[in-house]
Design a protein around this motif. Sequence first.
Motif, short mmCIF file in Angstrom:
data_model
loop_
_atom_site.label_atom_id
_atom_site.label_comp_id
_atom_site.label_asym_id
_atom_site.label_seq_id
_atom_site.Cartn_x
_atom_site.Cartn_y
_atom_site.Cartn_z
N ALA A 2 0.94 -1.18 0.03
CA ALA A 2 -0.06 0.12 0.05
C ALA A 2 0.86 1.28 0.06
CB ALA A 2 -0.88 0.20 1.04
N ILE A 3 2.02 1.23 1.02
CA ILE A 3 2.84 2.32 0.82
C ILE A 3 3.37 2.68 -0.66
CG2 ILE A 3 5.05 3.27 1.79
CD1 ILE A 3 4.16 1.73 4.41
N ALA A 4 3.81 1.54 -1.20
CA ALA A 4 4.71 1.69 -2.59
C ALA A 4 3.58 2.22 -3.52
CB ALA A 4 4.75 0.29 -3.16
N ARG A 5 2.30 1.78 -3.42
CA ARG A 5 1.10 2.43 -4.25
C ARG A 5 0.97 3.94 -4.07
NH1 ARG A 5 -2.45 -1.97 -6.60
NH2 ARG A 5 -1.36 -3.90 -5.64
N LEU A 6 0.94 4.13 -2.86
CA LEU A 6 0.84 5.79 -2.61
C LEU A 6 2.09 6.36 -3.05
CD1 LEU A 6 -0.21 5.60 1.15
CD2 LEU A 6 -1.69 6.38 -0.70
N LYS A 7 3.24 5.99 -3.02
CA LYS A 7 4.43 6.74 -3.56
C LYS A 7 4.21 6.72 -4.98
CE LYS A 7 7.87 5.93 -0.23
NZ LYS A 7 9.17 5.66 0.06
N LEU A 8 3.76 5.72 -5.61
CA LEU A 8 3.63 5.69 -7.00
C LEU A 8 2.54 6.63 -7.40
CD1 LEU A 8 4.59 4.61 -9.81
CD2 LEU A 8 2.77 2.63 -9.54
#
Length: 92
Positions: A2-8
């Motif tokens: 989820a964190i990676a998706r937010l950064k993306l």
Amino acid sequence: MAIARLKLDGFVKDPVKLARHGAKVLLKFKLLEKQIMSMSALQEWAFSTRCLVQYHKQYFGDADFLDWTEQLCLELMKAGVAARLGDDILNL
């Protein structure tokens, strides 16, 4: 994940942020390769790297190229992944 998706998502919404991040990644990989470089040698390499020149021109053209690359290096140092010793930039 989820964190990676937010950064993306953040990068997709803010191309300037993505360009800044990409430029720092390229500088960091050069430091990984060389381990230590003078600031002037790193800036000379950056100026000969088409992608960095394009990022600068497209998103940061108001700033002097040398000042911009030095600022990026300062951000790498602040993040704890590089250090400065005199005129040299060291990989950490």
